[in-house]
Scaffold this active site. Structure first.
Site, short mmCIF file in Angstrom:
data_model
loop_
_atom_site.label_atom_id
_atom_site.label_comp_id
_atom_site.label_asym_id
_atom_site.label_seq_id
_atom_site.Cartn_x
_atom_site.Cartn_y
_atom_site.Cartn_z
N HIS A 94 0.86 -1.19 0.00
CA HIS A 94 0.00 0.00 0.00
C HIS A 94 0.89 1.24 0.00
CE1 HIS A 94 -2.91 3.01 1.22
NE2 HIS A 94 -3.85 2.16 0.85
N GLY A 169 -7.97 9.03 0.15
CA GLY A 169 -8.45 9.76 1.32
C GLY A 169 -8.68 11.23 1.05
C1 G2H Z 1 -6.87 4.05 -0.61
C2 G2H Z 1 -8.16 3.67 -0.04
C3 G2H Z 1 -8.10 2.29 0.55
P1 G2H Z 1 -9.67 5.74 0.69
O1 G2H Z 1 -5.84 3.97 0.35
O2 G2H Z 1 -6.97 1.52 0.31
O3 G2H Z 1 -8.52 4.60 0.96
O4 G2H Z 1 -10.86 5.00 0.11
O5 G2H Z 1 -9.96 6.31 2.05
O6 G2H Z 1 -9.12 6.72 -0.27
#
Ligand code: G2H
Length: 247
Positions: A94, A169
Site C-alpha cells: 500500500h 483519502g
Molecule cells: C486508498 C483507499 C483504501 P480511501 O488507500 O486503500 O482509501 O478510500 O480512504 O481513499
C-alpha cells in the site's frame, strides 16, 4: 469472467471493541449479498475476534501487511504463517507503507513471495504520486512498480489494486475513465510479465476515495474488477451499499 472483489481497508482505525461492533453492524446485510467476494481488512489485533464472529460467513478476512520472514527475532512483526491461521488475504505494498515505512519494490516482492508461499492471497497495491501524474509518468511508474513486485514470480493469477496516491483519502477519486485506462495498462504489463492468460484472469481493483456514490460508475468500466475501499469501509451503511451496487 473475472470475480468482482470489494475489500475494505480499515487502515489504523478501530479499537478491538469498535472493530467487533463495526463488523457486527454490517455482517447480516453483507451476507445477503451474493456473487461478489467481500473482504474486510481490520487491524492485526482484531483479526482473531473478527474471525470468530465471521465463522462460516461468506465475508472473508484480510490483513493489511505482513513481514516476509517465517519466524525469528523480528520484534513487532507478523509473519505469513501467523496470518494464515487467521485470514485468507493480505494487502501488500500500500502506498502508505511505501511512503511512511520505507517499503521498496524489493521488499514488496519479498512480501508477495512469502504470502504466496504461506497460501495467502496478496492484494498488491500500485499507484503514482500526484507529481508523477501531473508529469505524465503514470504508466512508467506503474510498469516499474509491477515489474519490481512480480520479479521472479510465475503466477496464473494475482490481485492488483490501482490506487493513485492523489486520490487516496482526498475525496477526489480518479474519474472512471482515468482509472479504466490506467488499469488497462496494468493488464498489459501483467501480460508482458506473467503472460496473457494471467493478464486476462487477474482481478484488478481501483482504490482511492471510493464511496457509495461513485462505485457504480467505477465498476461500469470494462477493465475494473472491484474496489479497495478505505474511509467508506468504516461506515457499515456505506460499505454495504458499495457491496450491494457491485453485486
Ligand atoms: C486508498 C483507499 C483504501 P480511501 O488507500 O486503500 O482509501 O478510500 O480512504 O481513499
Amino acid at each position: 469472467m473475472r470475480q468482482i472483489i470489494i475489500a475494505g481497508n480499515w487502515k489504523m482505525n478501530t479499537t478491538l471493541s469498535e472493530a467487533c461492533t463495526l463488523v457486527q453492524s454490517m455482517k447480516c446485510e453483507l451476507e445477503r449479498i451474493e456473487g461478489i467476494e467481500k473482504i474486510i481488512c481490520p487491524p492485526f489485533i482484531s483479526l482473531y475476534p473478527i474471525k470468530t464472529i465471521l465463522e462460516n460467513s461468506s465475508i472473508k478476512l484480510g490483513a493489511q501487511n505482513l513481514f516476509y520472514q517465517e519466524k525469528g527475532a523480528y520484534t513487532g512483526e507478523i509473519s505469513p504463517l501467523m496470518l494464515k491461521e487467521l485470514c485468507q488475504y493480505v494487502i501488500i505494498g500500500h502506498s502508505e507503507r511505501r511512503a511512511y515505512f520505507g517499503e521498496t519494490g524489493q521488499v514488496v516482492n519479498q512480501k508477495i513471495k512469502a504470502a504466496l508461499q504461506a497460501g495467502l492471497l496478496p492484494i498488491v497495491c500500485v499507484g503514482e504520486k500526484p507529481e508523477e501524474n501531473e508529469n505524465g509518468q503514470t504508466r512508467q511508474v506503474l510498469e516499474t512498480q509491477l515489474k519490481e513486485a512480480l520479479d521472479g514470480l510465475n503466477l496464473s493469477c494475482i490481485i492488483i489494486a490501482y490506487e493513485p496516491i492523489w486520490a487516496i483519502g482526498t475525496g477526489k477519486a480518479a474519474t472512471a475513465s482515468e482509472a479504466n485506462s490506467a488499469i488497462g495498462y496494468i493488464r498489459r504489463v501483467l501480460g508482458d510479465t506473467l503472460g496473457n492468460a494471467a493478464a486476462q484472469t487477474s482481478p484488478i481493483l481501483y482504490g482511492g476515495s471510493v464511496n457509495e456514490k461513485n462505485i457504480t460508475e467505477i465498476l461500469s468500466q470494462t477493465n475494473i474488477d472491484g474496489a479497495l475501499v478505505g474511509g467508506a469501509s468504516l461506515k457499515a451503511e456505506s460499505f454495504v451499499s458499495i457491496c450491494r451496487q457491485a453485486a
